[in-house]
Design a protein around this motif. Structure first.
Motif, PDB file in Angstrom:
ATOM      1  N   GLN A 516       0.811  -1.204   0.000  1.00 44.70           N
ATOM      2  CA  GLN A 516       0.000   0.000   0.000  1.00 44.70           C
ATOM      3  C   GLN A 516       0.853   1.267   0.000  1.00 44.70           C
ATOM      4  O   GLN A 516       0.420   2.313  -0.462  1.00 44.70           O
ATOM      5  N   ASN A 517       2.078   1.159   0.520  1.00 51.04           N
ATOM      6  CA  ASN A 517       3.014   2.288   0.473  1.00 51.04           C
ATOM      7  C   ASN A 517       3.801   2.324  -0.825  1.00 51.04           C
ATOM      8  O   ASN A 517       4.695   3.152  -0.984  1.00 51.04           O
ATOM      9  N   LYS A 518       3.482   1.379  -1.740  1.00 52.58           N
ATOM     10  CA  LYS A 518       4.121   1.321  -3.054  1.00 52.58           C
ATOM     11  C   LYS A 518       5.642   1.172  -2.936  1.00 52.58           C
ATOM     12  O   LYS A 518       6.410   1.836  -3.621  1.00 52.58           O
ATOM     13  N   VAL A 519       6.066   0.278  -2.033  1.00 49.69           N
ATOM     14  CA  VAL A 519       7.486  -0.044  -1.888  1.00 49.69           C
ATOM     15  C   VAL A 519       7.952  -0.779  -3.132  1.00 49.69           C
ATOM     16  O   VAL A 519       7.209  -1.569  -3.723  1.00 49.69           O
ATOM     17  N   ASP A 520       9.181  -0.530  -3.559  1.00 52.93           N
ATOM     18  CA  ASP A 520       9.720  -1.150  -4.769  1.00 52.93           C
ATOM     19  C   ASP A 520       9.638  -2.674  -4.687  1.00 52.93           C
ATOM     20  O   ASP A 520       9.860  -3.268  -3.616  1.00 52.93           O
ATOM     21  N   ALA A 521       9.353  -3.294  -5.837  1.00 52.82           N
ATOM     22  CA  ALA A 521       9.162  -4.746  -5.887  1.00 52.82           C
ATOM     23  C   ALA A 521      10.364  -5.536  -5.356  1.00 52.82           C
ATOM     24  O   ALA A 521      10.179  -6.504  -4.613  1.00 52.82           O
ATOM     25  N   PRO A 522      11.623  -5.176  -5.695  1.00 51.53           N
ATOM     26  CA  PRO A 522      12.763  -5.936  -5.152  1.00 51.53           C
ATOM     27  C   PRO A 522      12.801  -5.911  -3.625  1.00 51.53           C
ATOM     28  O   PRO A 522      13.122  -6.906  -2.985  1.00 51.53           O
ATOM     29  N   LEU A 523      12.431  -4.773  -3.048  1.00 53.16           N
ATOM     30  CA  LEU A 523      12.419  -4.646  -1.596  1.00 53.16           C
ATOM     31  C   LEU A 523      11.333  -5.531  -0.992  1.00 53.16           C
ATOM     32  O   LEU A 523      11.533  -6.154   0.054  1.00 53.16           O
ATOM     33  N   VAL A 524      10.194  -5.608  -1.660  1.00 50.42           N
ATOM     34  CA  VAL A 524       9.097  -6.446  -1.174  1.00 50.42           C
ATOM     35  C   VAL A 524       9.497  -7.917  -1.222  1.00 50.42           C
ATOM     36  O   VAL A 524       9.177  -8.685  -0.312  1.00 50.42           O
ATOM     37  N   ARG A 525      10.196  -8.312  -2.272  1.00 51.41           N
ATOM     38  CA  ARG A 525      10.630  -9.705  -2.374  1.00 51.41           C
ATOM     39  C   ARG A 525      11.588 -10.063  -1.239  1.00 51.41           C
ATOM     40  O   ARG A 525      11.535 -11.167  -0.692  1.00 51.41           O
ATOM     41  N   ARG A 526      12.479  -9.148  -0.898  1.00 53.56           N
ATOM     42  CA  ARG A 526      13.395  -9.400   0.223  1.00 53.56           C
ATOM     43  C   ARG A 526      12.635  -9.478   1.539  1.00 53.56           C
ATOM     44  O   ARG A 526      13.023 -10.181   2.469  1.00 53.56           O
ATOM     45  N   LEU A 527      11.544  -8.726   1.617  1.00 54.75           N
ATOM     46  CA  LEU A 527      10.767  -8.620   2.854  1.00 54.75           C
ATOM     47  C   LEU A 527       9.993  -9.893   3.176  1.00 54.75           C
ATOM     48  O   LEU A 527       9.754 -10.205   4.344  1.00 54.75           O
ATOM     49  N   LYS A 528       9.611 -10.649   2.163  1.00 58.46           N
ATOM     50  CA  LYS A 528       8.661 -11.750   2.366  1.00 58.46           C
ATOM     51  C   LYS A 528       9.282 -12.946   3.086  1.00 58.46           C
ATOM     52  O   LYS A 528      10.351 -13.430   2.725  1.00 58.46           O
ATOM     53  N   LEU A 529       8.583 -13.422   4.109  1.00 59.26           N
ATOM     54  CA  LEU A 529       8.915 -14.678   4.777  1.00 59.26           C
ATOM     55  C   LEU A 529       7.965 -15.761   4.294  1.00 59.26           C
ATOM     56  O   LEU A 529       6.795 -15.495   4.022  1.00 59.26           O
ATOM     57  N   THR A 530       8.475 -16.978   4.190  1.00 60.16           N
ATOM     58  CA  THR A 530       7.657 -18.115   3.781  1.00 60.16           C
ATOM     59  C   THR A 530       8.009 -19.313   4.655  1.00 60.16           C
ATOM     60  O   THR A 530       8.988 -19.292   5.416  1.00 60.16           O
ATOM     61  N   HIS A 531       7.216 -20.359   4.535  1.00 58.92           N
ATOM     62  CA  HIS A 531       7.524 -21.601   5.256  1.00 58.92           C
ATOM     63  C   HIS A 531       8.894 -22.116   4.842  1.00 58.92           C
ATOM     64  O   HIS A 531       9.685 -22.545   5.697  1.00 58.92           O
TER      65      HIS A 531
END
Length: 893
Positions: A516-531
Motif C-alpha cells: 500500500q506504500n508502493k514499496v519497490d518490488a525488489p524490496l518487497v521480495r526481500r521482505l517476504k517470509l515463507t515456510h
C-alpha cells in the motif's frame, strides 16, 4: 522560550502515573513530557484566545456500541462552561456522533418492530435466528455487503405467499427501482427505512446502487441520531447553565456567498449572547456525499502511509467533521482549534508500535509521520486530522493554532485552553500545529529544539545501556559449557518452526503495508517470509549448532623460553551492531552467529520489516531464556527501533566493537562517514559472469540464468554478462541471451553490445546493481579485457567464469580477479554462508581487513594471546650481558 524552572524528560508511557496520558496499547512507547512549574510560552499563548473551536470525534462522543459516553460528554460540557463562565471565552462546538447514535436507534427500533410482528405470527426460534441474522447484517452500516444467504434466510422465514390474505402484518418487499416506492401489502411493525433496505439489498449489484443504499441508510441514521444527540447536549449544557443551539450545515452553505453570510451572522449573534453553537454536517441531506464519493478509493489506501500534504489552494469543502472544524474555524473567526480524538496526539508512527513517540509540536520539515489504521468509529483517521489541523492554521486566517489531543483525557480542554495553568494536570497535552512564520511558530521551533537536545541525551544514555547489557550477557554466555550454547541455538531453530503462524502473520502485515506504500518490488521480495525460508533458517541454525566450539581454539603455539609457552586463541569480538534493511530473515541468521561466537548483538532493521523483526526478536528471546534456564537474558540481543538510537550508537566506540551494515551503497557510506567504530561490509553487489571462448552453450545458459533469476534482488545475483567476441560466432552468446530472455530477463546493452546488435536498449550505467530481472550485456575481446572491466565496473563481491574445465583461462581468472569470491563454472549465487557450509552469514565483506566474503562464525572472532609459565618469569632475567634465561622461540604448532 521556556522558563528557567522548566525541565524536560523522556518518560516511558506505560509507567506514567497519569491515567489520562497512558497508552492503552502498553507498547513502551516514548512520550516527551515536561515537568514544570510554568508551562512553555507557546502553550501559555493558547490561553489568551478569545474565540475557540472544539471538535469532538465520534470515538470521543460515543462508545463502541454507539451509545453516547456520558462520562466524556459530561466532562466536555463542564469544561466548556468553565471557559465561558470563568474565562469569558466564546466557544464553537463541532460534534460528531449523530450517525453512530442513529444506527443504534434504528437497530433497536427495527428489532423491536420485528419482534412484535414475530410474536403476533408465532415464529419459531429458528425463524427468529435467521431473521435476526439478516437484520444484523443490514444494520451494521455495511448494507451493500449483506450476503444472499442472509436474505434467503429472511425470505424463507416469512409466511408462505398463499397465507398472505390471513396475515395482517405480512411485509411486502417491492422490487421497484425508485427509492421512494416502498409498498406495504398490509400494515406491519417494521419501519419504512428498514423495509427500503431489505427491498433494495437483493435487487441491484452495481457499485453506484450500493453506494446509494449506504448513503440512504446513513441519512436515516443521521436524522434519528441528531435528535437524540441534541437531547443529550441540551440536558448536559442545561446542568451547567449554558444555552446551546444546533446548526446543521452542508457543502452548499459554504460555497454559496449568501448562505455563508447568514451562517456567519447566526454564529456571531449566538456567541455574543453566550450561546454555544453546536455544528454538525446535515447528513440527513448530504448523506456524507464527499466522503462516500471517495469511499472506494479509500478502501485501496494503505493502513500505514506517510502523512499527507494539505492542499495549498483555498478549499471550501469538507469530507468529514475534522475538515468541517477547520472550515468553521477559518470562516467563523476562531483563534484556536482543539481536535479531540482517540489518541494522545500525533505520533511519528502508529502508537501501537514499539518506540512510537508523540510529537509535542508538528513540524513537517523535521518529522516524518507514519499513519496507522484509522479508528473503527467515525470517518476521519489521523491523516484527516493532520490535514484538518494544517488547513485550520493556514496563513491568512484568524486561526493560528490547532491542537490534536485525546478526548479520553477528562481534563484536556481545561489543560489546553483554561485561563490558568494547573501543574497538577500534568505535562502539555496533545500535538500543537501553528501558522508558519508567526511569532508563535518561531517560539514552538525554539522549544522543540530544546526538547530534541534533551531527548538526544536520554536516547544516548539508553543506547549506552543497551550496548553495555548486551556485552555483560555475552560474557555470561561464554562461561556456559558449549553443549548448553548449542542447545540454545537448537531451541531457536525449533521455535522458528513452532511459531510459524505468528511470524508469518506479522510478516503479512508488513507486506500489506509495503504494497500500500508502493514499496519497490525488489524490496518487497526481500521482505517476504515463507515456510520454506523459515525451514531454511532452522536448518542453518542447526548446522551452526553442529559445528565444533569456535571459542578457545588455539590458532598458534610457540615456546618463548624453557617452561614459558605462548598461545593464540579465538575469542569473541565483543558487541556487534548489525544494521540491515528489509530482510527479516537476516535477523535469526545474525542472532545465531552472534550467539555461536559469544558476541553481544544490537540489531536495527528496516522500518518496512518492523513487525516481522519484532516478532522474530520475541520468539528468539523466549527461546534464549527458556533453553538457558534464564541464565542468559534476551537482552543479549537488543532490537533498536529508534533512528535516534542508531546515530547515538555509532558514537559508542567504547562499548560497540564492530558495525556491519547490510544494505545499499547509501547506507554503507553513511555508516562509514558517521562512526569511529570499525565497519565490515560491502557497498554494492555488482557481480559478473564471463563467457570465455571455450564455454559451452549448455553451461553458459544454465549458469547465467541461475545467477540472474534464482533470487534477482540478492547481492550475489549476476548484474552484468560479459561475452567474448568469439562466442558471437559459435552461437553461445545468442543462445545464452535467448535463455535469459525466455526466463523474463531484460537485457540492456553495453557500448560494444549495442554496436554488435545484441540488445535493443542501451544501459544507462556501466556499473549498476539492478536488483530485479534486468542485466547488462557487454562484449570483450580477451580475458585481460574482461578482468579489467570487472575491476573497473565491479564491486569486488563475486565474479565467475564459464569455460572448458581444462581451459587455462579458468585458472588465470581465479588467480587474477580481485574479489571476495571468484568462481569457475559455478553460479554467483553460491556466494552465501549457508552454501559455503558456514551455517549462515552476517553479510558478505568486500573489504580486505579481518574477514572477506561471506562472514560466518569465524569472521566474528578475534584472538587473544595467553602466556603460560611453569615457573616465575620476568623480563630482567632475559636481558643484560649475562642473562639468566634465553629465548628459544620454538614453534609448537
Amino acid at each position: 522560550m521556556t522558563s528557567n524552572n522548566t525541565t524536560t524528560s523522556t518518560t516511558n508511557k506505560t509507567n506514567n502515573p497519569n491515567p489520562n496520558t497512558t497508552n492503552n496499547n502498553n507498547n513502551n512507547n516514548n512520550q516527551t513530557t515536561t515537568t514544570t512549574q510554568s508551562e512553555p510560552l507557546s502553550r501559555e499563548a493558547l490561553r489568551t484566545a478569545r474565540r475557540v473551536l472544539i471538535k469532538a470525534g465520534t470515538s470521543v462522543v460515543a462508545n463502541s456500541d454507539g451509545r453516547p459516553s456520558l462520562t466524556r460528554l459530561g466532562a466536555i460540557t463542564e469544561q466548556i462552561a468553565e471557559l465561558i463562565h470563568g474565562g469569558g471565552k466564546e466557544v464553537i462546538f463541532v460534534s460528531s456522533g449523530a450517525v453512530g447514535m442513529g444506527k443504534r436507534l434504528l437497530r433497536k427500533q427495527s428489532r423491536l418492530g420485528m419482534s412484535l410482528f414475530d410474536l403476533a405470527k408465532g415464529r419459531t426460534e429458528s425463524d427468529l435466528t435467521n431473521v435476526n441474522s439478516a437484520v444484523n447484517s443490514l444494520l451494521r452500516g455495511s448494507v451493500h455487503n449483506t450476503s444472499q444467504s442472509h436474505l434467503d434466510a429472511l425470505d424463507s422465514s416469512l409466511p408462505p405467499q398463499d397465507k398472505l390474505d390471513s396475515s395482517l402484518n405480512k411485509l411486502h418487499l417491492s422490487s421497484s427501482s425508485s427509492s421512494s416506492n416502498i409498498n406495504l401489502r398490509k400494515s406491519h411493525a417494521s419501519s419504512n427505512s428498514f423495509n427500503c433496505l431489505l427491498q433494495r439489498s437483493n435487487q441491484e449489484d452495481d457499485k453506484l446502487a450500493k453506494a446509494n443504499r449506504k448513503k440512504q441508510y446513513d441519512s436515516a441514521c443521521a436524522a434519528a441520531g441528531q435528535f437524540e444527540m441534541m437531547n443529550f447536549y441540551s440536558s448536559l449544557f442545561g446542568q451547567v447553565e449554558i444555552a446551546a443551539s444546533q446548526i446543521l450545515v452542508t457543502q452548499a452553505d459554504f460555497l454559496d456567498e449568501t448562505r455563508l453570510r447568514n451562517l456567519q451572522y447566526a454564529i456571531e449573534r449566538l456567541l455574543s449572547l453566550g450561546i454555544v453553537p453546536i455544528i454538525n454536517e446535515n447528513d440527513a441531506v448530504s448523506a456524507n456525499a464527499p466522503y462516500n464519493d471517495m469511499e472506494e478509493e479509500d478502501d485501496e489506501d494503505d493502513d500505514e502511509s506517510t502523512s499527507p500534504e494539505p492542499e495549498e489552494e483555498d478549499n471550501e469543502t469538507f469530507s468529514d467533521n475534522d475538515s468541517l472544524a477547520a472550515l468553521c474555524a477559518r470562516n467563523f473567526g476562531a483563534e484556536v482549534v482543539l481536535l479531540l480524538t482517540d489518541v494522545d496526539g500525533v505520533y511519528d508512527r502508529p502508537p501501537s508500535e514499539t518506540g512510537a513517540t508523540m510529537l509535542p509540536f508538528y513540524n513537517k520539515e523535521k518529522y516524518s509521520v507514519t499513519i496507522g489504521t484509522k479508528s473503527l468509529q467515525g470517518r476521519g483517521g489521523m491523516g484527516a486530522k493532520i490535514d484538518a489541523a494544517l488547513s485550520a492554521v493556514k496563513a491568512g486566517g484568524s486561526c493560528t493554532a490547532c491542537v490534536i489531543a485525546s478526548g479520553s483525557d477528562l481534563n484536556a480542554i481545561r489543560s489546553i485552553l483554561g485561563t490558568e495553568h494547573d501543574p497538577a494536570l500534568g505535562a502539555p497535552k496533545g500535538t500543537l500545529f501553528t501558522t508558519k512564520g508567526t511569532d508563535l511558530w518561531r517560539q514552538c521551533l525554539m522549544e522543540d529544539n530544546e526538547i530534541s537536545l534533551l531527548n538526544s541525551t536520554s536516547i544516548s544514555q539508553e543506547a549506552t545501556q543497551m550496548a553495555t547489557t548486551a556485552r555483560n550477557e555475552a560474557r555470561k554466555l561464554t562461561m556456559l559449557p558449549y553443549e548448553q550454547r548449542q542447545s540454545i541455538l537448537r531451541a531457536i531453530a525449533d521455535a522458528l518452526l513452532q511459531h510459524e503462524d505468528f511470524l508469518l502473520e506479522a510478516n503479512a502485515a508488513d507486506l500489506l503495508a509495503a504494497k500500500q506504500n508502493k514499496v519497490d518490488a525488489p524490496l518487497v521480495r526481500r521482505l517476504k517470509l515463507t515456510h520454506d525460508k523459515l525451514q531454511t533458517l532452522a536448518n542453518g541454525l542447526n548446522q551452526i549448532a553442529s559445528q565444533p566450539d569456535p571459542l578457545g581454539v588455539t590458532k598458534s603455539k610457540r615456546q618463548i623460553a624453557d617452561k614459558l609457552t605462548l598461545s593464540q586463541i579465538t575469542v569473541p569480538i565483543g558487541v556487534l551492531m548489525i544494521i540491515f534493511e528489509s530482510r527479516p530473515d537476516s535477523l535469526p541468521q545474525i542472532s545465531a552467529l552472534a550467539l555461536a561466537s559469544g558476541n553481544g548483538l544490537l540489531l536495527k532493521g528496516g522500518k518496512e520489516a518492523s513487525r516481522s523483526n519484532a516478532a522474530l526478536h520475541t520468539v528468539i528471546g523466549d527461546a534464549i531464556e527458556s533453553s538457558s534456564q534464564n541464565k542468559i537474558s534476551r537482552n543479549i540481543i537488543g532490537l533498536v527501533t529508534d533512528r535516534g538510537q542508531v546515530a547515538d550508537m555509532l558514537n559508542l566506540d567504547n562499548v560497540i566493537d564492530l558495525v556491519i551494515p547490510r544494505g545499499g551503497n547509501a547506507l554503507v557510506q553513511y555508516i562509514k562517514a558517521n562512526t569511529r567504530i570499525p565497519v565490515l561490509g560491502h557497498a554494492d553487489g555488482v557481480c559478473h559472469v564471463y563467457l570465455s571462448p571455450t564455454a559451452s552453450l549448455d553451461a553458459s545458459s544454465k549458469i547465467a540464468v541461475d545467477a540472474k533469476t534464482d533470487y534477482p534482488s540478492a547481492c550475489n545475483a549476476m548484474e552484468t554478462l560479459l561475452v567474448h567476441e568469439k562466442t558471437l560466432l559459435n552461437g553461445v552468446a545468442m543462445g545464452t541471451l535467448m535463455a535469459l530472455r525466455a526466463a523474463g530477463v531484460k537485457c540492456l546493452g553495453g557500448p560494444n553490445a549495442m554496436k554488435r546488435g545484441l540488445c535493443d536498449v542501451a544501459a544507462m550505467e556501466l556499473k549498476c546493481e539492478y536488483g530485479d530481472l534486468t542485466c547488462m550485456v557487454e562484449v570483450v575481446q580477451s580475458l585481460e579485457e574482461a578482468i579489467a572491466w570487472i575491476h573497473e565496473h565491479g564491486s569486488g563481491h563475486t565474479e565467475s567464469i564459464v569455460c572448458d574445465p581444462e581451459d587455462p583461462e579458468g585458472d588465470a581468472f581465479l588467480k587474477h580477479v580481485d574479489a571476495a569470491c571468484v568462481f569457475k563454472n559455478a553460479s554467483t549465487r553460491f556466494a552465501d554462508g549457508y552454501r559455503f557450509g558456514l551455517g549462515a552469514e552476517v553479510g558478505i565483506s568486500t573489504g580486505r581487513i579481518h574477514s572477506r566474503g561471506p562472514v560466518g562464525v569465524e569472521g566474528l572472532l578475534t584472538t587473544k594471546w595467553q602466556l603460560e609459565s611453569e615457573e616465575t618469569n620476568y623480563v630482567a632475567e632475559y636481558s643484560g650481558d649475562a642473562p639468566k634465561k634465553i629465548y628459544t622461540h620454538k614453534e609448537l604448532m
